[in-house]
Design a protein around this motif. Structure first.
Motif, PDB file in Angstrom:
ATOM      1  N   PHE A 136       2.319   7.993  -4.187  1.00 22.40           N
ATOM      2  CA  PHE A 136       2.734   8.387  -2.838  1.00 22.40           C
ATOM      3  C   PHE A 136       3.086   7.138  -2.029  1.00 22.40           C
ATOM      4  O   PHE A 136       2.303   6.182  -1.983  1.00 22.40           O
ATOM      5  N   LYS A 137       4.249   7.160  -1.408  1.00 27.04           N
ATOM      6  CA  LYS A 137       4.678   6.050  -0.563  1.00 27.04           C
ATOM      7  C   LYS A 137       4.862   6.557   0.859  1.00 27.04           C
ATOM      8  O   LYS A 137       5.641   7.478   1.109  1.00 27.04           O
ATOM      9  N   TYR A 138       4.148   5.938   1.789  1.00 23.88           N
ATOM     10  CA  TYR A 138       4.099   6.395   3.175  1.00 23.88           C
ATOM     11  C   TYR A 138       5.181   5.707   4.014  1.00 23.88           C
ATOM     12  O   TYR A 138       5.799   4.726   3.570  1.00 23.88           O
ATOM     13  N   PRO A 139       5.410   6.206   5.231  1.00 19.46           N
ATOM     14  CA  PRO A 139       6.503   5.653   6.048  1.00 19.46           C
ATOM     15  C   PRO A 139       6.410   4.149   6.300  1.00 19.46           C
ATOM     16  O   PRO A 139       7.437   3.483   6.461  1.00 19.46           O
ATOM     17  N   ASN A 140       5.187   3.591   6.340  1.00 21.72           N
ATOM     18  CA  ASN A 140       5.054   2.154   6.598  1.00 21.72           C
ATOM     19  C   ASN A 140       5.080   1.316   5.324  1.00 21.72           C
ATOM     20  O   ASN A 140       4.844   0.108   5.365  1.00 21.72           O
ATOM     21  N   GLY A 141       5.333   1.953   4.164  1.00 22.39           N
ATOM     22  CA  GLY A 141       5.404   1.226   2.902  1.00 22.39           C
ATOM     23  C   GLY A 141       4.123   1.241   2.101  1.00 22.39           C
ATOM     24  O   GLY A 141       4.117   0.826   0.936  1.00 22.39           O
ATOM     25  N   LYS A 142       3.035   1.688   2.678  1.00 20.96           N
ATOM     26  CA  LYS A 142       1.767   1.762   1.951  1.00 20.96           C
ATOM     27  C   LYS A 142       1.886   2.775   0.816  1.00 20.96           C
ATOM     28  O   LYS A 142       2.595   3.780   0.935  1.00 20.96           O
ATOM     29  N   THR A 143       1.186   2.518  -0.283  1.00 18.69           N
ATOM     30  CA  THR A 143       1.197   3.445  -1.415  1.00 18.69           C
ATOM     31  C   THR A 143      -0.228   3.865  -1.766  1.00 18.69           C
ATOM     32  O   THR A 143      -1.193   3.158  -1.470  1.00 18.69           O
ATOM     33  N   SER A 144      -0.326   5.023  -2.383  1.00 17.15           N
ATOM     34  CA  SER A 144      -1.599   5.479  -2.940  1.00 17.15           C
ATOM     35  C   SER A 144      -1.295   6.254  -4.208  1.00 17.15           C
ATOM     36  O   SER A 144      -0.145   6.651  -4.449  1.00 17.15           O
ATOM     37  N   PHE A 145      -2.322   6.469  -5.003  1.00 20.44           N
ATOM     38  CA  PHE A 145      -2.147   7.141  -6.285  1.00 20.44           C
ATOM     39  C   PHE A 145      -3.153   8.279  -6.413  1.00 20.44           C
ATOM     40  O   PHE A 145      -4.337   8.110  -6.109  1.00 20.44           O
ATOM     41  N   ALA A 146      -2.653   9.437  -6.849  1.00 24.89           N
ATOM     42  CA  ALA A 146      -3.475  10.627  -7.134  1.00 24.89           C
ATOM     43  C   ALA A 146      -4.022  11.306  -5.882  1.00 24.89           C
ATOM     44  O   ALA A 146      -4.244  12.510  -5.887  1.00 24.89           O
ATOM     45  N   THR A 147      -4.247  10.560  -4.815  1.00 25.97           N
ATOM     46  CA  THR A 147      -4.747  11.147  -3.569  1.00 25.97           C
ATOM     47  C   THR A 147      -3.733  10.933  -2.455  1.00 25.97           C
ATOM     48  O   THR A 147      -3.350   9.793  -2.159  1.00 25.97           O
ATOM     49  N   LEU A 148      -3.287  12.026  -1.865  1.00 20.68           N
ATOM     50  CA  LEU A 148      -2.337  11.994  -0.753  1.00 20.68           C
ATOM     51  C   LEU A 148      -3.108  12.221   0.541  1.00 20.68           C
ATOM     52  O   LEU A 148      -3.835  13.210   0.673  1.00 20.68           O
ATOM     53  N   THR A 149      -2.964  11.317   1.486  1.00 12.27           N
ATOM     54  CA  THR A 149      -3.628  11.443   2.781  1.00 12.27           C
ATOM     55  C   THR A 149      -2.600  11.834   3.832  1.00 12.27           C
ATOM     56  O   THR A 149      -1.551  11.186   3.949  1.00 12.27           O
ATOM     57  N   ILE A 150      -2.890  12.903   4.580  1.00 13.78           N
ATOM     58  CA  ILE A 150      -1.968  13.383   5.609  1.00 13.78           C
ATOM     59  C   ILE A 150      -2.750  13.694   6.880  1.00 13.78           C
ATOM     60  O   ILE A 150      -3.951  13.969   6.828  1.00 13.78           O
ATOM     61  N   PRO A 151      -2.079  13.669   8.028  1.00 14.35           N
ATOM     62  CA  PRO A 151      -2.746  14.080   9.264  1.00 14.35           C
ATOM     63  C   PRO A 151      -2.780  15.607   9.364  1.00 14.35           C
ATOM     64  O   PRO A 151      -1.762  16.276   9.144  1.00 14.35           O
ATOM     65  N   ALA A 152      -3.929  16.161   9.660  1.00 12.60           N
ATOM     66  CA  ALA A 152      -4.053  17.615   9.798  1.00 12.60           C
ATOM     67  C   ALA A 152      -3.229  18.094  10.988  1.00 12.60           C
ATOM     68  O   ALA A 152      -3.121  17.415  12.010  1.00 12.60           O
ATOM     69  N   GLY A 153      -2.621  19.269  10.825  1.00 11.68           N
ATOM     70  CA  GLY A 153      -1.865  19.864  11.916  1.00 11.68           C
ATOM     71  C   GLY A 153      -0.465  19.322  12.083  1.00 11.68           C
ATOM     72  O   GLY A 153       0.213  19.653  13.060  1.00 11.68           O
ATOM     73  N   GLN A 154       0.002  18.498  11.146  1.00 12.17           N
ATOM     74  CA  GLN A 154       1.355  17.950  11.231  1.00 12.17           C
ATOM     75  C   GLN A 154       2.175  18.387  10.020  1.00 12.17           C
ATOM     76  O   GLN A 154       1.657  18.496   8.908  1.00 12.17           O
ATOM     77  N   VAL A 155       3.465  18.617  10.275  1.00  8.91           N
ATOM     78  CA  VAL A 155       4.386  18.966   9.192  1.00  8.91           C
ATOM     79  C   VAL A 155       4.782  17.684   8.463  1.00  8.91           C
ATOM     80  O   VAL A 155       5.261  16.729   9.081  1.00  8.91           O
ATOM     81  N   VAL A 156       4.563  17.669   7.156  1.00 10.61           N
ATOM     82  CA  VAL A 156       4.863  16.489   6.341  1.00 10.61           C
ATOM     83  C   VAL A 156       5.940  16.857   5.327  1.00 10.61           C
ATOM     84  O   VAL A 156       5.752  17.749   4.499  1.00 10.61           O
ATOM     85  N   ARG A 157       7.077  16.177   5.424  1.00 16.62           N
ATOM     86  CA  ARG A 157       8.153  16.365   4.453  1.00 16.62           C
ATOM     87  C   ARG A 157       7.846  15.552   3.201  1.00 16.62           C
ATOM     88  O   ARG A 157       7.460  14.384   3.282  1.00 16.62           O
ATOM     89  N   LEU A 158       8.002  16.176   2.033  1.00 13.90           N
ATOM     90  CA  LEU A 158       7.777  15.499   0.757  1.00 13.90           C
ATOM     91  C   LEU A 158       9.103  15.366   0.018  1.00 13.90           C
ATOM     92  O   LEU A 158       9.791  16.361  -0.212  1.00 13.90           O
ATOM     93  N   GLN A 159       9.472  14.145  -0.317  1.00 13.33           N
ATOM     94  CA  GLN A 159      10.644  13.878  -1.144  1.00 13.33           C
ATOM     95  C   GLN A 159      10.122  13.578  -2.548  1.00 13.33           C
ATOM     96  O   GLN A 159       9.492  12.545  -2.780  1.00 13.33           O
ATOM     97  N   VAL A 160      10.380  14.492  -3.469  1.00 14.55           N
ATOM     98  CA  VAL A 160       9.694  14.470  -4.767  1.00 14.55           C
ATOM     99  C   VAL A 160      10.672  14.137  -5.893  1.00 14.55           C
ATOM    100  O   VAL A 160      11.744  14.742  -6.000  1.00 14.55           O
TER     101      VAL A 160
END
Length: 336
Positions: A136-160
């Motif tokens: 997973f690559k976030y808007p600021n360039g940070k990456t994570s693996f296997a675990t996706l962290t999102i803010p609750a209550g917000q619409v998150v677009r996923l480009q897969v």
């Protein structure tokens, strides 16, 4: 009854219960019907409509079949009266299914755009399927693996997309599945109505360790999400290592196509640099169990990753893509 015989008779059942206990303890809620976000709940709404209409059709048709079988069963050898058609009845049993199918078509079609595209997103996250983990690559360039962290209550677009074979991103309680195809980008969206942890799985057979390609979505508060993006360590934790580049390495570890770190164990001193080199063709990474040591990005053939250790200790790490293959290693750091 003899107590000894009773106990012996219960042993097989007790064995089954004991065997299932770890499974029950490890079970998580991945039921699509227990929706936890507007996308998933909209899918459940359409499904529920179709299900109950199907149940009504089943009861009516099944009931008529049973009624006809009992009411008009053969009682003697006389030929029953022959009916050659009933225009009114034929129109009814043609029109009713047509109306049902038309309603279901409209009910589904009118929600397809919402389920696929959703409301305007607050942010977009890049998702890449790689045998056998998600990146997973976030808007600021940070990456994570296997675990996706999102803010609750917000619409998150996923480009897969996928780096190797066909995968499918699916978190049942948050939305429908999104196919990950090499060289192609699909889009979808998720939203968690409440903070919590939601689980998913690659839903497309993608190789020997497909079963291990799970994923986790952590829905957190906005404050926690910003702290995650900044890379802030938990309170009271100090960094034990830092990323460097181009420094002379005191120890080197190879990442191989045998899905092993070679050597598996290495040692260094405080202030030393340890370098990992991907000497194979498979994608690897280096993720430490201790969050005080930063991990690597995805590493392709020939890529390197360097850490300068600043605190003594024993640090275990793994390749998240090949965790199921037990691709693990250990660095022991002693005082300088």
């Amino acid at each position: 009854m003899n107590p000894r015989r009773l106990l012996l008779g219960m042993l097989p059942a007790l064995g089954v219960v004991a065997g299932l206990a770890p499974v029950s303890a490890a079970a998580v809620n991945v039921s699509p019907l227990d929706c936890a976000g507007p996308n998933a709940c909209d899918i459940v709404s359409v499904y529920t409509t179709i299900f109950w209409i199907a149940m009504v059709v089943l009861v009516v048709v099944g009931g008529l079949i049973v009624f006809a079988a009992l009411r008009f069963r053969r009682r003697d050898d006389r030929e029953p009266s022959q009916i050659h058609g009933n225009t009114r009845l034929e129109l009814v049993w043609t029109a009713v299914p047509l109306l049902i199918v038309s309603f279901l078509f409209l009910r589904t079609t009118l929600r397809m755009d919402y389920v696929r595209n959703g409301p305007p997103p607050q942010q977009t996250i890049q998702v890449t399927g790689i045998q056998w983990a998600w990146s997973f690559k976030y808007p600021n360039g940070k990456t994570s693996f296997a675990t996706l962290t999102i803010p609750a209550g917000q619409v998150v677009r996923l480009q897969v997309t996928s780096k190797d074979v066909l995968h499918s991103f699916w978190v049942p309680r948050l939305g429908g599945q999104i196919y990950a195809k090499p060289g192609y980008q699909n889009s979808g969206w998720i939203e968690a109505s409440q903070p919590g942890t939601y689980y998913g799985q690659c839903n497309e057979l993608c190789g020997l360790s497909h079963w291990a390609m799970t994923l986790q979505v952590d829905a957190v508060s906005q404050t926690q999400y910003q702290a995650f993006l900044s890379g802030a360590l938990p309170p009271g934790t100090t960094a034990a290592g830092e990323k460097v580049s181009g420094a002379a390495a005191a120890a080197k570890v190879n990442e191989t196509d045998e899905l092993k770190f070679q050597p598996t164990t290495a040692s260094a001193k405080v202030g030393d640099v340890v370098e990992w080199i991907n000497t194979g063709t498979a994608v690897h990474n280096v993720i430490f169990d201790n969050r005080a040591v930063p991990g690597s990005e995805s590493m392709n053939e020939g890529d390197t990753f360097e850490i300068k250790f600043t605190k003594p200790g024993t640090y275990s790490y793994l390749c998240k893509f090949h965790e199921a293959n037990n691709m693990r290693g250990t660095i022991t750091v002693t005082g300088g």
